[in-house]
Scaffold this active site. Structure first.
Site, PDB file in Angstrom:
ATOM      1  N   SER A 192       0.835  -1.191   0.000  1.00  0.00           N
ATOM      2  CA  SER A 192       0.000   0.000   0.000  1.00  0.00           C
ATOM      3  C   SER A 192       0.880   1.255   0.000  1.00  0.00           C
ATOM      4  O   SER A 192       1.677   1.454  -0.904  1.00  0.00           O
ATOM      5  CB  SER A 192      -0.947  -0.064   1.209  1.00  0.00           C
ATOM      6  OG  SER A 192      -1.937   0.907   1.149  1.00  0.00           O
ATOM      7  N   HIS A 199      -2.504  -1.212  -4.217  1.00  0.00           N
ATOM      8  CA  HIS A 199      -3.965  -1.265  -4.330  1.00  0.00           C
ATOM      9  C   HIS A 199      -4.508   0.154  -4.210  1.00  0.00           C
ATOM     10  O   HIS A 199      -3.762   1.093  -3.966  1.00  0.00           O
ATOM     11  CB  HIS A 199      -4.583  -2.207  -3.284  1.00  0.00           C
ATOM     12  CG  HIS A 199      -4.392  -1.776  -1.861  1.00  0.00           C
ATOM     13  ND1 HIS A 199      -4.859  -2.498  -0.801  1.00  0.00           N
ATOM     14  CD2 HIS A 199      -3.783  -0.699  -1.303  1.00  0.00           C
ATOM     15  CE1 HIS A 199      -4.562  -1.901   0.334  1.00  0.00           C
ATOM     16  NE2 HIS A 199      -3.907  -0.804   0.048  1.00  0.00           N
TER      17      HIS A 199
END
Length: 194
Positions: free
Chosen positions: A98, A123
């Site tokens: 992330s 993501h």
């Protein structure tokens, strides 16, 4: 934020830990090994600025093992890295997920590394909306802003087309070190010397 060696303490283990962190800083190494939040990012920004001020001609190495976390906190580190006069080399050991992956990609081109068994995951940003119903549209627009911003950052640093980044970040997209190199998040892989 721990930058200087602590001279006195009643706890020998704490003294050893602070001295180890100080030793790393003396060698221009910053360790980012936890969830991305305001406290750790304020510390990382302080360490980056401290090291730039100490010597604006030598690279800084940022070691990352993070599951990600706060986008706004992570962006404070990202913006600092991008605006320093020194090169920041990023190294993934373990996991850069992330926001951790965004920071890994943010290192100076050709100075981004991962250890062979590292995992990298990108993501779309997660959102926890806590607002009155009348404010939901504001939260949705803000979430869309950060999603677009992070996709553009990843596209810039990886040289991937924005459409590809948008597709890949719709779900958790895990990469090995080799795949992360092919994708453009890193430039080099540290191979185990066995």
């Amino acid at each position: 934020m721990t930058i200087l060696i602590q001279q006195y303490t009643n706890d020998e283990n704490k003294k050893l830990e602070l001295n180890n962190i100080s030793k790393l800083l003396q060698n221009r190494i910053i360790l980012f090994s936890q969830t991305v939040d305001d406290e750790i990012c304020n510390s990382i920004v302080g360490q980056l600025l401290y090291l730039e001020n100490e010597d604006s001609t030598k690279d800084i190495r940022l070691f990352i093992n993070s599951p990600g976390g706060s986008v706004t906190a992570g962006l404070s580190v990202y913006d600092t890295i991008q605006n320093l006069s020194v090169d920041v080399s990023t190294i993934c050991f373990g996991l850069a997920a992330s926001m951790g992956a965004v920071l890994l990609a943010a290192g100076v081109e050709n100075k981004r590394f991962a250890f062979a068994s590292s995992r990298i995951m990108i993501h779309q940003p997660l959102s926890k909306v806590e607002a009155p119903w009348s404010h939901l549209d504001i939260q949705i627009r803000n979430g869309a802003y950060f999603k677009n911003l992070l996709n553009n950052i990843l596209s810039f640093h990886t040289k991937q087309e924005l459409k590809q980044i948008e597709t890949d970040t719709e779900r958790d997209f895990f990469l090995s070190a080799t795949e992360a190199k092919q994708y453009g998040i890193i430039d080099h892989i540290f191979i185990n010397n066995n």
